[in-house]
Design a protein around this motif. Structure first.
Motif, short mmCIF file in Angstrom:
data_model
loop_
_atom_site.label_atom_id
_atom_site.label_comp_id
_atom_site.label_asym_id
_atom_site.label_seq_id
_atom_site.Cartn_x
_atom_site.Cartn_y
_atom_site.Cartn_z
N VAL A 1 0.82 -1.21 0.00
CA VAL A 1 0.00 0.00 0.00
C VAL A 1 0.86 1.27 0.00
N ASP A 2 2.16 1.10 -0.30
CA ASP A 2 3.07 2.24 -0.37
C ASP A 2 3.02 3.05 0.93
N GLY A 3 3.11 2.32 2.05
CA GLY A 3 3.00 2.95 3.35
C GLY A 3 4.31 3.47 3.90
N THR A 4 4.26 3.97 5.13
CA THR A 4 5.40 4.60 5.79
C THR A 4 5.80 3.82 7.03
N LEU A 5 7.11 3.58 7.17
CA LEU A 5 7.68 2.98 8.38
C LEU A 5 8.40 4.06 9.17
N MET A 6 8.18 4.08 10.48
CA MET A 6 8.83 5.09 11.32
C MET A 6 9.32 4.44 12.61
N VAL A 7 10.48 4.87 13.08
CA VAL A 7 10.99 4.43 14.37
C VAL A 7 11.44 5.65 15.16
N ALA A 8 11.05 5.71 16.43
CA ALA A 8 11.50 6.75 17.35
C ALA A 8 12.29 6.06 18.45
N MET A 9 13.55 6.46 18.66
CA MET A 9 14.39 5.67 19.56
C MET A 9 15.50 6.48 20.21
N THR A 10 15.94 5.96 21.33
CA THR A 10 17.16 6.41 21.99
C THR A 10 18.21 5.33 21.78
N TRP A 11 19.38 5.69 21.31
CA TRP A 11 20.44 4.70 21.13
C TRP A 11 20.76 4.07 22.48
N PRO A 12 20.63 2.75 22.62
CA PRO A 12 20.79 2.10 23.93
C PRO A 12 22.25 2.02 24.37
N ASP A 13 22.45 2.11 25.69
CA ASP A 13 23.78 1.91 26.27
C ASP A 13 24.08 0.43 26.46
N ASP A 14 23.04 -0.37 26.56
CA ASP A 14 23.18 -1.81 26.81
C ASP A 14 23.65 -2.52 25.53
N PRO A 15 24.87 -3.06 25.53
CA PRO A 15 25.39 -3.72 24.32
C PRO A 15 24.62 -4.98 23.93
N SER A 16 23.81 -5.51 24.85
CA SER A 16 23.05 -6.72 24.53
C SER A 16 21.86 -6.41 23.61
N ILE A 17 21.51 -5.12 23.51
CA ILE A 17 20.41 -4.72 22.62
C ILE A 17 21.02 -4.45 21.24
N SER A 18 20.69 -5.28 20.29
CA SER A 18 21.30 -5.19 18.96
C SER A 18 20.63 -4.12 18.11
N VAL A 19 21.39 -3.06 17.84
CA VAL A 19 20.88 -2.00 16.97
C VAL A 19 21.85 -1.72 15.82
N ASP A 20 22.83 -2.61 15.64
CA ASP A 20 23.78 -2.41 14.53
C ASP A 20 23.06 -2.33 13.20
N TRP A 21 22.01 -3.13 13.05
CA TRP A 21 21.28 -3.13 11.78
C TRP A 21 20.59 -1.80 11.54
N ILE A 22 20.15 -1.12 12.62
CA ILE A 22 19.53 0.20 12.46
C ILE A 22 20.56 1.21 11.98
N PHE A 23 21.75 1.13 12.56
CA PHE A 23 22.82 2.04 12.14
C PHE A 23 23.17 1.82 10.67
N ASP A 24 23.27 0.55 10.28
CA ASP A 24 23.68 0.23 8.91
C ASP A 24 22.57 0.48 7.89
N GLU A 25 21.35 0.05 8.23
CA GLU A 25 20.26 0.06 7.25
C GLU A 25 19.45 1.36 7.23
N LEU A 26 19.49 2.12 8.32
CA LEU A 26 18.70 3.35 8.37
C LEU A 26 19.59 4.58 8.51
N TYR A 27 20.30 4.65 9.63
CA TYR A 27 21.06 5.87 9.93
C TYR A 27 22.09 6.18 8.85
#
Length: 276
Positions: A226-252
């Motif tokens: 439907v040609d929709g919109t994806l949005m994420v609102a976030m604080t970069w976590p200090d906890d290394p166990s929370i995997s956000v590398d993909w957000i840095f690579d694929e979005l940021y």
């Protein structure tokens, strides 16, 4: 003295007491309107926050610390699209083609019990106050969903606890008296299995804080047809166990200016110090 009975040409003949009574009525009515239709009075906290609303890209990331207004800005964008009602502060530059009529939305948060119920829903309920001032003060806001966009102006008729679905009246952006249909907002959480997200088509999906990659991928598939919109609102976590590398690579990274910039992705960094 009733405001409806006042002849404007007679204002000069009013006594000081009558004029004061009229002024107090006007202030009371404005305060009530500000409570029941907080969306009308919404003000982006900064120029960067305003850019979130004027952005037309299909994947949008918003980063920021506590108090930066990242969640508020994204919730407001979702409510605008779901109700068709644009705040006065955005009337001159909001891209009206983003208002597609009644839409299906999905909001995903960390927990249904510790995030949705005590934090997210009060930010949407018109009678609930969020802010550092006393209710109705300058530093804060009432819930963002206008009362007149609820089914029969009643939250209990719009919200289903069983299905965690919120139904909203989508009103004509140019004539709020006209109802054009119903939008829906489905509430989900990250502790659900990724397979739970693998159904339906959605025009707008908001992730509050970083999702798991598997959930993001399922939601991305939900907006594609439907040609929709994806949005994420976030604080970069200090906890290394929370995997956000993909957000840095694929979005940021893909949103950064340069030859490798993806024209369909935008990233906005909000700062707590910019929030008055």
């Amino acid at each position: 003295m009733d405001l409806a009975e006042i002849d404007p040409s007679s204002l000069a003949e009013l006594s000081d007491e009558e004029f004061t009574a009229i002024a107090n009525q006007l202030l009371q009515r404005q305060a009530l309107d500000r409570q029941q239709n907080a969306l009308r009075y919404y003000q982006p906290v900064s120029d960067k926050a305003r850019q979130i609303h004027t952005c037309t890209k299909k994947t949008i990331g918003v980063g920021g610390g506590n108090g930066s207004s990242k969640t508020e800005s994204c919730l407001v964008e979702m409510v605008i699209r779901a109700t068709g009602q644009v705040p006065l502060s955005l009337r001159d530059d909001y891209p009206m083609h983003k208002l597609r009529g009644p839409i299906a939305c999905r909001l995903v948060c960390e927990s249904l019990t510790t995030t949705l119920a005590p934090i997210i829903l009060p930010k949407l309920q018109w009678w609930r106050w969020s802010g550092v001032d006393n209710a109705g003060g300058e530093k804060g806001h009432w819930g963002w969903i206008p009362k007149h966009c609820l089914i029969k102006e009643d939250w209990s008729k719009s919200w289903s606890e069983k299905t965690r679905m919120l139904r909203l009246l989508y009103r004509d952006p140019y004539n709020a008296d006209r109802v054009l249909g119903e939008s829906t907002i489905q509430m989900m959480s990250y502790d659900q299995d990724p397979s739970d997200f693998a159904s339906g088509d959605f025009h707008f999906i908001l992730h509050d804080e970083p999702p798991k990659l598997a959930i993001w991928q399922e939601n991305r598939a939900r907006v594609m047809r439907v040609d929709g919109t994806l949005m994420v609102a976030m604080t970069w976590p200090d906890d290394p166990s929370i995997s956000v590398d993909w957000i840095f690579d694929e979005l940021y990274e893909k949103a950064q200016p340069g030859v490798d910039q993806d024209p369909h992705i935008a990233w906005f960094d909000l700062y707590t110090t910019d929030n008055p």
